[in-house]
Design an enzyme around this catalytic site. Structure first.
Site, PDB file in Angstrom:
ATOM      1  N   LYS A  74      28.847  43.252  30.390  1.00 42.85           N
ATOM      2  CA  LYS A  74      29.039  44.088  31.388  1.00 42.85           C
ATOM      3  C   LYS A  74      28.636  45.506  31.207  1.00 42.85           C
ATOM      4  CE  LYS A  74      32.168  45.738  35.229  1.00 42.85           C
ATOM      5  NZ  LYS A  74      33.744  45.832  35.672  1.00 42.85           N
ATOM      6  N   SER A 149      34.471  44.456  40.279  1.00 36.22           N
ATOM      7  CA  SER A 149      33.211  45.012  40.072  1.00 36.22           C
ATOM      8  C   SER A 149      32.356  44.341  39.008  1.00 36.22           C
ATOM      9  CB  SER A 149      33.568  46.551  39.666  1.00 36.22           C
ATOM     10  OG  SER A 149      34.256  46.603  38.466  1.00 36.22           O
ATOM     11  N   SER A 173      39.128  43.581  38.495  1.00 30.98           N
ATOM     12  CA  SER A 173      37.507  43.411  38.688  1.00 30.98           C
ATOM     13  C   SER A 173      37.073  42.347  37.593  1.00 30.98           C
ATOM     14  CB  SER A 173      36.923  44.731  38.037  1.00 30.98           C
ATOM     15  OG  SER A 173      37.109  45.810  39.159  1.00 30.98           O
TER      16      SER A 173
END
EC number: 6.3.5.7
Length: 482
Positions: A74, A149, A173
């Site tokens: 990420k 996210s 997330s």
């Protein structure tokens, strides 16, 4: 493709690690434009890593535990020499001079970095629609969001663009996008995995964890990235068990608590509720004892979270002023004016919204009414969990109130967007480990996730229960075709 399938390909000499890695990059090149799960790829470095593993194999040397496993990171986790943007204009050109502890441990274990995945700007969101680099699509239905996210990480795993991905979880997330994309997402105990190199959103809530195809893959990743880190004072100095050892242990007699408040919430979609309750029946058939428990303040978690998280974000993001690094506006008559314009143009709408909420909650005359009160409620939520774990070994809830929603449905409706984290944020507030696993599909063919919550440092219990369920249920027989 799960880790064991990849290893069979390598061990049986069906393909070299370099060939397998090239196959992943070919797939990303031709198919990811439709999904937009990656912000950037790191092909040259990956090929070099793959060649090193191939040499070890040729020389019949001992292989590290994750040898040849292609992993995505990420883009709010620092990677030395590779841009870490947080999907924000503010950090568009930022290249870290150091590697995060978690990713460094992956590469030391033989993992291969394929690239950086898309996310909501600064990890603030539940749909991966606020990224500077565009919206990510859900591989099960490209008209829908992958969650957030860590939407890019979950989508890349679901689409087969990597074997595993690393995300961060501040209020759900990792677990929410895992649920939306039909993959496994694990949020470890707060402090189990070092946050060194994770760009801070809310420091008392943030935690790094894996997104994978299978529970056993998640267990392997967790084992590799866990452990004490001198660079992170909040990282726990506790022994790290090999989570693979007890994965297949019988769950006969395991006490699973069904949180009453979760299943009675009016926002819970009926199809999601029925699918998760079918999962409860499966656990019962596998020998688990099902016990209803109450967590009276569970549903207060969302309001509590959206005071504490923005408050911490307001403090953490104060460092981005365009002076030493980050976007700098060319306008501004003085330093204060330049800083103001840099932040106004460098941060997107959602990030600015949360900074404003947090600044207000911390402001003189209001901190007692909001921030300090929220911290008191946080303590009460933790006590509710403590009381529940006196009666049961593991807690069970749906991961999300709904399945993946359409792009654009909530992006201009912050309240509805925030409510998608209703069932995940209490876990972060309490610092507990939790895992989302697929348990079924709705009538539109969209995946539904089931969440298992463990007590502090009891990842082994939830991994064991999740693995037994996964093997028995065989929910995901086929991945989306990409």
């Amino acid at each position: 493709m799960d880790f064991n399938s990849l290893r069979k390909e390598i061990i049986n000499n069906n393909a070299s690690v370099k060939e397998l890695v090239n196959d992943f990059f070919d797939k990303i090149k031709h198919k990811d434009p439709e999904i937009n799960s990656y912000i950037c790829t790191t092909k040259d470095n990956a090929i070099e890593q793959a060649e090193n593993i191939d040499k070890l194999i040729q020389n019949k040397e001992k292989l590290p535990p994750l040898a040849g496993i292609p992993i995505a990171i990420k883009d709010n986790i620092c990677t030395k020499g590779v841009a870490t943007t947080c999907a924000s204009k503010m950090l568009k050109s930022f290249v870290p001079p150091y590697e995060s502890t978690a990713s460094s441990k992956l590469w030391s274990s033989g993992g291969i970095c394929l690239g950086k995945t898309n996310l909501d700007e600064f990890a603030m969101g539940s749909s991966t629609e606020t990224s500077l680099f565009g919206v990510t699509s859900n591989p099960w239905d490209i008209n829908r969001v992958p969650g957030g996210s860590s939407g890019g990480s979950a989508a890349s795993v679901a689409a087969g663009f990597c074997a595993a991905a690393i995300g961060s979880d501040t209020g759900g997330s990792i677990r929410q996008p895992a649920s939306f994309c039909g993959v496994v997402g694990l949020k470890p105990t707060y402090g189990r995995v070092s946050r060194w190199g994770l760009v801070a959103f809310a420091s008392s809530l943030d935690q790094i964890g894996p997104i994978t195809n299978t529970v056993s893959d998640a267990a392997e990743i967790l084992y590799s990235i866990s452990g004490k880190d001198p660079f992170d004072s909040t990282c726990l100095d506790k022994p790290v068990p090999n989570y693979l050892n007890d994965l297949n242990k019988s769950i006969n007699g395991l006490k699973i608590g069904i949180i009453k408040e979760c299943f009675e919430h009016p926002g819970l979609n009926q199809e999601v509720k029925e699918s998760v309750l079918s999962g409860v029946d499966r656990f019962k058939a596998l020998g688990a004892e099902i016990i209803e428990v109450e967590c009276p303040r569970f549903n207060d978690g969302i309001a509590t979270y959206y005071v504490i998280a923005p408050s911490e974000a307001s403090a953490n993001l104060a460092r981005y002023d365009g002076v030493k690094y980050g976007y700098r506006s060319k306008e501004g008559s003085n330093l204060v004016d330049m800083t103001s314009k840099s932040r106004a143009k460098g941060f997107g709408d959602e990030v600015q919204r949360r900074i404003l909420i947090g600044t207000y909650a911390l402001s003189a005359g209001y901190s007692d009414a909001y921030y300090k009160k929220a911290q008191k409620v946080r303590t009460l939520i933790r006590k509710d969990f403590d009381n529940a774990f006196k009666k049961v070994d593991v807690l069970l809830t749906p991961t999300c109130p709904t399945t993946a929603f359409l792009k654009g449905d909530y992006v201009n409706d912050p309240l509805s967007m925030y409510l998608s984290d209703l069932l995940t944020v209490p876990v972060n507030l309490a610092g507990l480990p939790a895992i989302s696993i697929p348990c079924g599909f709705d009538t539109k063919g969209l995946p539904i996730g089931l969440q298992l919550i463990g007590n502090v440092l009891e990842e082994g219990k939830i991994l064991n229960a999740a693995n037994i369920f996964e093997i028995d249920a065989q929910v995901i027989k086929n991945r989306p075709l990409f």
